[in-house]
Enzyme design. Structure first.
Site: not given
Ligand code: PGA
Length: 245
Positions: A93, A95, A208, A10-12, A163, A169, A229-230
């Site tokens: 998600h 967010e 993470s 997930n590149w956000k 999640e 993050g 994500g990251g």
């Molecule tokens: P993260 O994000 O791997 O940076 O913790 C995961 C996500 O939000 O899908």
């Protein structure tokens, strides 16, 4: 039942056209690991170019609208994503749930739209830190599943991502025992609700995930992949996670 692993990135709101070079490296790694499905969800602006540039990766979106078309300024429909070359979309998600006030019922309607468009719907669930501390993680996740996953879900197009909000993050993750307990509960929910076909729905862990913890997380029962994500932004981080699956 052992399910085919799915490693999803997930590149956000990250990545311009220069990031396509990372996708080419990831595609080469995915081809070396044919037992794993590799999905990348870049921003909308890169979807069609990515779908053409890396046909061996599954390209997905990070959200979709409930309607197929209409006067919804700034929104993108599931059919448009499909037309652009996407084969999946993340939904609900944390967010989106937090910053855009998305409730379970909306996520449920979006999932229906994704199913109708022929997309894989990756529905995210997960507790806040306060809910975990209060011992309320499992009831919270159970409620999210009940109300976000359509009753007549197209199960072959459904993926669940667990999640924990506090792990996204932050570099923090639940213990392996805690992850296993939640995945077992999600699996049990799906089987109780959908019968044996529910056992075929993949359950991803997200929050993470990185090269140093991917292997032990992915080895847990009912962890059928990861939502990253990251560590999905750079090939040098994401490739070891693909290889750990
Ligand atoms: P993260 O994000 O791997 O940076 O913790 C995961 C996500 O939000 O899908």
């Amino acid at each position: 039942m052992t399910l085919r692993k799915l490693i999803a990135g997930n590149w956000k709101m990250h990545g311009g056209s220069a990031a396509l070079a990372e996708l080419l490296l990831m595609e080469a790694a995915a081809q070396r690991c044919p037992h794993v499905d590799v999905l990348l969800c870049p921003p909308y602006t890169l979807i069609s170019e990515a779908a053409r540039a890396v046909p061996h990766l599954i390209i997905g979106a990070q959200d979709c609208h409930t309607h197929a078309s209409g006067a919804f300024t700034g929104n993108i429909s599931a059919l448009m994503l499909k037309d652009a070359g996407a084969r999946a979309t993340i939904l609900g998600h944390s967010e989106r749930r937090t910053m855009h006030h998305e409730e379970d019922a909306l996520v449920c309607d979006k999932a229906q739209a994704a199913f109708h468009a022929g997309l894989l719907a990756i529905i995210c669930v997960g507790e806040s830190e306060a809910e975990r501390d209060a011992g309320a993680a499992l009831p919270r996740i159970e409620a999210q599943l009940t109300h976000s996953v359509p009753q007549d879900a197209a199960l072959e197009q459904l993926v669940i991502a667990y999640e924990p909000i506090w792990a996204i993050g932050t570099g923090r993750t639940p213990s392996l025992e805690e992850i296993a307990a939640v995945h077992e509960a999600i699996h049990a929910h799906l089987v109780a609700r959908f019968g044996e076909r529910g056992a075929g729905v993949r359950i991803l862990y997200g929050g993470s995930v990185k090269p140093s913890n991917a292997r032990e997380i992915l080895a847990l029962p009912h962890v059928d992949g990861a939502l990253v994500g990251g560590a999905s932004l750079k090939a040098q981080d994401f490739i070891p996670i693909i290889e750990a699956a």
